[in-house]
Structure formats: structure tokens, C-alpha cells
Design an enzyme around this catalytic site. Sequence first.
Site, mmCIF file in Angstrom:
data_model
loop_
_atom_site.group_PDB
_atom_site.id
_atom_site.type_symbol
_atom_site.label_atom_id
_atom_site.label_comp_id
_atom_site.label_asym_id
_atom_site.label_seq_id
_atom_site.Cartn_x
_atom_site.Cartn_y
_atom_site.Cartn_z
ATOM 1 N N ASP A 162 27.625 -14.666 54.708
ATOM 2 C CA ASP A 162 26.868 -15.916 54.641
ATOM 3 C C ASP A 162 25.827 -15.999 55.757
ATOM 4 O OD1 ASP A 162 28.484 -16.541 56.896
ATOM 5 O OD2 ASP A 162 29.966 -17.514 55.621
ATOM 6 N N ASP A 381 9.867 -10.551 44.369
ATOM 7 C CA ASP A 381 10.571 -9.628 43.482
ATOM 8 C C ASP A 381 9.778 -9.409 42.187
ATOM 9 O OD1 ASP A 381 13.136 -8.233 42.752
ATOM 10 O OD2 ASP A 381 13.114 -9.744 41.157
ATOM 11 N N GLU A 410 6.959 -6.506 45.330
ATOM 12 C CA GLU A 410 7.722 -5.346 44.875
ATOM 13 C C GLU A 410 7.073 -4.775 43.617
ATOM 14 O OE1 GLU A 410 12.119 -4.111 43.152
ATOM 15 O OE2 GLU A 410 11.070 -5.907 42.491
#
Length: 666
Positions: A162, A381, A410
Amino acid sequence: MKVIKALAAMAALSLCQDAIAATVERMDPPFWYTGMKNPEVQVMLYGKDIAEADFSLKDYPGVTVKEVAKVANPNYLFVYLDVDNTAKPGTLTFNLKEGRKTTEQHFELRPRNTKTGAQGFTTKDVLYLIMPDRFANGDPTNDDLGEWKASRNNGGGHHGGDIRGIQDHLDYIDDLGVTAIWLNPVQFNKGNASHGYSISDYYLIDPRLGSNEEYCEMIDAAHDKNIKVVMDMIFNHSGSSHWWIEDIPDTDWFNQNDYAASISKRQAGPRPNFGPGGWRRRNAEPLPATIEEFNALPQEKQDSIMRSVKKEPGSLVNTTHYKWVLLDPHAPQSERDILTDGWFVAGMPDLNQRNRHVAKYLIQNSIWWIEYSRIDGIRMDTYPYADYDFMVRWCEEVEDEYPDFNIVGEGWYPRNSAAGWWQRGSMVNGKDPKLKTVMDFDLTFTTKREIMNESNTTEGSEAGLFKIYEAITQDFLIPDPNYVLTFLDNHDIDRFMEPGDPAWKLKQGLAFLLTTRGIPQIYYGTEIAIGGHENMRADFPGGWQEDAVSAFTPEGRNEYQNECWDYASKLLNWRRNSKAVTEGKLIHYTPDNQTKCYVYARTNGDDTVLVMINGSDTVRPVDMSRFAEVIGDNTKGTEAVTGEVIDVTDTVLMPARGVYVLDLSK
């Protein structure tokens, strides 16, 4: 009697009208800021039949309503505000009148965030890529939220890492010598996949990773150590568990909207997941080798084969992933459309950025996160899969608001020509992409494939360091080779190291990565040589209380791991202060069969660093007179990691598979 009934009906209608109240169940963004360069703000209001209410804004100096837009779904209302530079922080009041009932909805305008942030990342930085779920579990109380419970035995599911765990180990990250951290997506993903790329709520940090406030606290703590933070975002698609799926805003909100609308019905049953890599196609049955063999098959089998290549009406069209069609001057438009409008996988509904409300929502969301949390950069992304014109607009709007900011897209291409097509200022793309930084997958794959091979420059059989050199020579295609993201591995590809690999492999890989052109990125655990396909998304040793040893400390690392970590840390910390590497130009020499060495310099005119990498399993003498133009008047070089002083005026004897990073300015 009729009059009495009519009066009674009117009274009943009046009572109903008095009881009706438009209820706002959700409002995105949750708040906004004054003093932004772009005064337009989209506020998406969601509630049962909210579009039937009459919207108005209570007078507020500097704020006006530009448009109240209704869409196909009456449960949504898109309000466009103009917040000019005279508007002060405070609370706006939206009035939603339905019948005789008026509901007030408050919307906060905050002052601009003055904390450190939005700095961008540059050639002076090294990014450290972390999968938050796999790095460290700093808060076990968030492990068992909702229907999915963290289990380290679940390969593709949540393990419990986390945001608190990352913050707890900022000293480790700082000591390592990196200057920025890039986290895989931290926004809410309702499912159990740990990768984070199926967003369920664009404005919420995943509760299993922490809260919005904890995310901001971690960023503040990183900035206190001069560590930047890069946020991973996804505009091409959402997750199939996004709250939009239950009540889609518009008829073209998603590409293949009808299929998206049917997801909620299908989600009642289990969906197959083919392994830790996510959704994968099942292996097709082998096909006959000849037409004669096909004709010999039973008719039922022949029919099945023929049907397998046809799309059933209403079935999902997935993207082909053939990203070259966007660059290919010979590609048909139909193939470009399938790439961008097809779904990445069945569990990731493809967003239609040509819908103006979708486009504004996504752009505004990224700007909200920059202002709210003070991130320094974004890694986007699946960059080529989204609408091209939308991505150009997004880059422009972010840069207009934050001139120092940086975005890396990307683009998973195995050739550098693609990086040249996608980067802003492209000489081979007819429309400027406006993208500042691109990812250099070509160099990654070449380095991984060739670094263990014997360097060979014989025409027709080049191998080893020569192939790495050759990849760099293609930089003539890239507008700004210094602004490419270079890396040895990441969360989507196999680890750079394999179990049993010699330490020299990592040393050569890191030395090259950290001294060649571009902005380097290191994947968490690479510094301790975590290796192997099975460890592509491994838990970092020591990140969990139950771990027997902690690789966050020298005592918890074995001798091999310490050798690798020490080399990485010394080189990274040295790089921070090397202007030749972080600001200088690259001059490299062709590896030849005599030396088997790749030699290059980084120089800014005042400072020069000479890098020598031996691609042979034997000692190699290197005549230094060949490099006189970059050595200049310097006579000695200090090796950046060992401190060894090397005479560069005569022949240098390079150790087998050795590497020298020589600072000629000392």
C-alpha cells in the site's frame, strides 16, 4: 362532484410536486480551483432523473454558467462553468428545481495549491517504478476491505502492499539514489487484479492502497526528500466495474456502447481469468496442414473452423494490438479503427474520447490530480490506443496549465522509428503529437537480448554490444533522444536478470542505462537482482511484517544482493551530480572486433564522462588514442563506483565483461 374530484387531483398533484426533489448522488470533480489558466470547468451531476430539473447558479462573482448539457441518460447533467480570474475561493450553490421543490447542491472552489509539485521529470532524474501492491504493506488494516481479501498466495490478486508502505521506505529509495518514483495505478480498481489498470473510479485512490489524503501525504513526504512522483493514468479504457457501467451516461460514451451496456448483466456470473497476466485468449485447436486434410474432416468440424473466424452479430470486437497501422502509410482506415475502437480486453471497456463530455472529463481529471496531489509527471498507459486528436489536445492543455510538467506515453513498439513518430516535433508524422517523452522499448529489448552475447561486428552476424550501439544509431529518427524513457525491465516484461546470472550483467546493464541518453527508469527489485519470469511482479523481500529477512537493509541482503545494490546505489548517487551525464551530449564509437568494447562519452563542454563496456569473456586491451577527440587534454579518469584512477593516455586493459564509468573531470 366533478369539480371536487378535479380539485382533489390538483391538490394531490401539488403535493407530489412539493415532494419531488432532485437528488445529486455524485458530483465530479468533487471540487475545483480558482486561478486556473483555463476558466472552463465541467461539473458532472448524477442522480435519478436529474436532467429533468431546472438548473441555475446562485450569483457568485466571477463565475457564470456557459452551458447546461443533457445527454441520452436523464440521470446525468453536464454543467459547464466559466470561472474567470476574478473569482475567489468559496462555495458555489447550484439550484436544482423540480416542480415546486428546489434542491441546493454546493460546489467548492479552492485556492490554487501552493505546495511543491508539477515539476516535471527530466534527464536529471531516474524513475523508480513500484507496483504498490507488491512493495511493502505499511497498513495491514486495509488488507481485507470489500469482497477481496489480500492473500500473498494469490499470484494475480492483491497481496497487501500500500501507499503507507511506500512512504515508510522513502529513506531506502532516497539512499538508493533515484530521484523520482513512478507508481503503477493507485486509483480504485474494484476487482481483485493487482495491476491497477482497470479503473473503477477516476477520483478515488483504491482503499486497499490507502486514501486520497494518504496519497497526498506520501507525495508531500517524497517532496521533502526531493523525490518526485509520477502518476500512472489510463484514458483508453476504464474497468468493467466502473460505476458508469451500471448506468452509462450516453449512447456513445464507450466504443461499442451496446456491449458495454450488457456487462452489468453478465457480471452476475464468474468471468474467466487466464493466469496472473490477466485476460488471455485460449489456445485455438490446431488447423489442418492442407486443404485435403481439411476436406477430410467431419462436416461439423469444418463448419466450426469456418465459424471461428467470423464475428457474431453484437459480439465484442477486441483491438488487434497492431499499433503499426497508425504509422503505416499503407494501412486501411478499417484497421486503424479496430486498433483504437476495439477493446483492449473484455474486462476493459473502451472509452470514446470523441464524445466531448468524455474528453473534457478525462482531461479535467488529470489536471485535478496534478493540482490536488501535486504529482510531478504522468505516465499514460496504452497511449496509441486512444483517439489521436484527443491525446494531442490533452498534452496541450496539461502543458498550458503546467509548463514544466512532463508526460511519458507508453508505446510498445520494437523499433525506434515509432518513438520518432510519436514524440512532439516529429519529422515523420504529419500532425505533431505534442508528446514530450516516449518509451524506448527497442533499446530495452535489444539490451535484454544482447548483453550476454559475445560482441561481434562481422558483417551479417552482428551481436552483443554492437546491436546495442546500432539501436542508438537510429536516434536520427527521434526529435529529442534525451527525452525518451529508457529501462531494463518493467511490470509488463520479464525481469532483466535471471536466476544465476552473474553480477556483471546487472553492472553493465545499469552502467549503460544510467549513462546513455534518455531518462532512465529502474524497476523495483532490480537493484537487488530479483530475476526470473515468475518474479516479474514479486513482493519486495521485507515489505511484510512476516518476512524472515528484509532486503531494505544490508543485513537482510545476501552477499550477491549487496554487491548489486551497492553498485547501483553508488552509481545512482554519483549520477545525481554528473552534469556531463544529465546535461551533456552523447558521442559513441562503433564497437569493433579487436576490442569487443563499446566506448562512448557524455560531455557538456566542461565535464566529460567516458564509459567503456567490455562485451567479451576475455581481457581486452583498448588503444585510447582512438577517443582523443572526447578525452581532450584529460590524462586520467576516476571510476565512478570504485574510485579507481585510470590513465587514459595509453592503452587501457579492460577486464573480461568489465565496465568503467570514468569521470575525466576529476
